[in-house]
Design a protein around this motif. Sequence first.
Motif, PDB file in Angstrom:
ATOM      1  N   ILE A  89       4.095 -21.481   9.750  1.00 49.39           N
ATOM      2  CA  ILE A  89       5.157 -20.469   9.623  1.00 49.39           C
ATOM      3  C   ILE A  89       4.951 -19.650   8.352  1.00 49.39           C
ATOM      4  O   ILE A  89       5.062 -18.423   8.379  1.00 49.39           O
ATOM      5  CB  ILE A  89       6.548 -21.123   9.666  1.00 49.39           C
ATOM      6  CG1 ILE A  89       6.838 -21.638  11.088  1.00 49.39           C
ATOM      7  CG2 ILE A  89       7.626 -20.138   9.226  1.00 49.39           C
ATOM      8  CD1 ILE A  89       8.137 -22.416  11.221  1.00 49.39           C
ATOM      9  N   GLN A  90       4.634 -20.299   7.237  1.00 49.28           N
ATOM     10  CA  GLN A  90       4.421 -19.587   5.972  1.00 49.28           C
ATOM     11  C   GLN A  90       3.215 -18.665   6.051  1.00 49.28           C
ATOM     12  O   GLN A  90       3.257 -17.531   5.592  1.00 49.28           O
ATOM     13  CB  GLN A  90       4.262 -20.572   4.810  1.00 49.28           C
ATOM     14  CG  GLN A  90       4.059 -19.886   3.466  1.00 49.28           C
ATOM     15  CD  GLN A  90       5.212 -18.998   3.074  1.00 49.28           C
ATOM     16  OE1 GLN A  90       6.368 -19.332   3.282  1.00 49.28           O
ATOM     17  NE2 GLN A  90       4.914 -17.836   2.517  1.00 49.28           N
ATOM     18  N   ARG A  91       2.129 -19.152   6.661  1.00 53.80           N
ATOM     19  CA  ARG A  91       0.925 -18.333   6.806  1.00 53.80           C
ATOM     20  C   ARG A  91       1.222 -17.064   7.604  1.00 53.80           C
ATOM     21  O   ARG A  91       0.794 -15.971   7.253  1.00 53.80           O
ATOM     22  CB  ARG A  91      -0.178 -19.143   7.486  1.00 53.80           C
ATOM     23  CG  ARG A  91      -1.516 -18.448   7.530  1.00 53.80           C
ATOM     24  CD  ARG A  91      -2.603 -19.259   8.230  1.00 53.80           C
ATOM     25  NE  ARG A  91      -2.571 -20.670   7.948  1.00 53.80           N
ATOM     26  CZ  ARG A  91      -2.707 -21.608   8.887  1.00 53.80           C
ATOM     27  NH1 ARG A  91      -2.876 -21.294  10.153  1.00 53.80           N
ATOM     28  NH2 ARG A  91      -2.680 -22.886   8.562  1.00 53.80           N
ATOM     29  N   LYS A  92       1.987 -17.217   8.686  1.00 61.47           N
ATOM     30  CA  LYS A  92       2.316 -16.064   9.514  1.00 61.47           C
ATOM     31  C   LYS A  92       3.228 -15.102   8.758  1.00 61.47           C
ATOM     32  O   LYS A  92       3.034 -13.896   8.793  1.00 61.47           O
ATOM     33  CB  LYS A  92       2.957 -16.514  10.825  1.00 61.47           C
ATOM     34  CG  LYS A  92       3.115 -15.398  11.834  1.00 61.47           C
ATOM     35  CD  LYS A  92       1.817 -14.679  12.161  1.00 61.47           C
ATOM     36  CE  LYS A  92       0.938 -15.464  13.073  1.00 61.47           C
ATOM     37  NZ  LYS A  92      -0.203 -14.729  13.601  1.00 61.47           N
ATOM     38  N   ALA A  93       4.226 -15.632   8.049  1.00 67.35           N
ATOM     39  CA  ALA A  93       5.134 -14.778   7.269  1.00 67.35           C
ATOM     40  C   ALA A  93       4.379 -14.007   6.200  1.00 67.35           C
ATOM     41  O   ALA A  93       4.617 -12.823   5.984  1.00 67.35           O
ATOM     42  CB  ALA A  93       6.237 -15.627   6.640  1.00 67.35           C
ATOM     43  N   THR A  94       3.422 -14.661   5.543  1.00 67.03           N
ATOM     44  CA  THR A  94       2.635 -14.014   4.503  1.00 67.03           C
ATOM     45  C   THR A  94       1.728 -12.942   5.093  1.00 67.03           C
ATOM     46  O   THR A  94       1.580 -11.870   4.521  1.00 67.03           O
ATOM     47  CB  THR A  94       1.790 -15.059   3.741  1.00 67.03           C
ATOM     48  OG1 THR A  94       2.675 -16.038   3.191  1.00 67.03           O
ATOM     49  CG2 THR A  94       1.001 -14.425   2.624  1.00 67.03           C
ATOM     50  N   SER A  95       1.155 -13.198   6.267  1.00 65.15           N
ATOM     51  CA  SER A  95       0.272 -12.193   6.874  1.00 65.15           C
ATOM     52  C   SER A  95       1.050 -10.971   7.356  1.00 65.15           C
ATOM     53  O   SER A  95       0.539  -9.864   7.347  1.00 65.15           O
ATOM     54  CB  SER A  95      -0.536 -12.798   8.017  1.00 65.15           C
ATOM     55  OG  SER A  95       0.283 -13.046   9.139  1.00 65.15           O
ATOM     56  N   LEU A  96       2.307 -11.172   7.749  1.00 64.03           N
ATOM     57  CA  LEU A  96       3.126 -10.051   8.192  1.00 64.03           C
ATOM     58  C   LEU A  96       3.740  -9.294   7.026  1.00 64.03           C
ATOM     59  O   LEU A  96       4.044  -8.112   7.138  1.00 64.03           O
ATOM     60  CB  LEU A  96       4.246 -10.543   9.133  1.00 64.03           C
ATOM     61  CG  LEU A  96       3.770 -11.116  10.468  1.00 64.03           C
ATOM     62  CD1 LEU A  96       4.954 -11.682  11.246  1.00 64.03           C
ATOM     63  CD2 LEU A  96       3.051 -10.067  11.283  1.00 64.03           C
TER      64      LEU A  96
END
Length: 132
Positions: A116-123
């Motif tokens: 979830i954190q990886r996706k939030a950071t990429s967005l």
Amino acid sequence: MKRKILITENNADSKFLLFSLLKGLYDISFENDVGYLLTGNFEKPDLFILNSYVSESSILAVCKQLKANARLKDVPILIISGSADIEHMMKACPGDDFIRKPFGKSTLLAKIATVIQRKATSLNPGINSTGT
């Protein structure tokens, strides 16, 4: 507000385990019908947790279809597998991360948080791990 996780799991024991480990931490729902999942006619979750043994379809096909759906393509996918061939699956499947059965609570929660954190950071590249 709790993050939403949509889980495909048809094994009653695995469902109970996932429910027990995640209740109170996340807003979780289960979907047994992969066809329904692929329609996208549901509230968009923050994460999909998919059992690698989904009925009537291969996990590779399910992941590709979810990633091809314009509304759902940014939702990370965590695949749970008991397969001895998980390394091949990891190379072939467009899931965001994998977890091997059997697993413990700390492993599951760490994988969920990381994906979830990886996706939030990429967005949102300006957001760091503290959310600022």
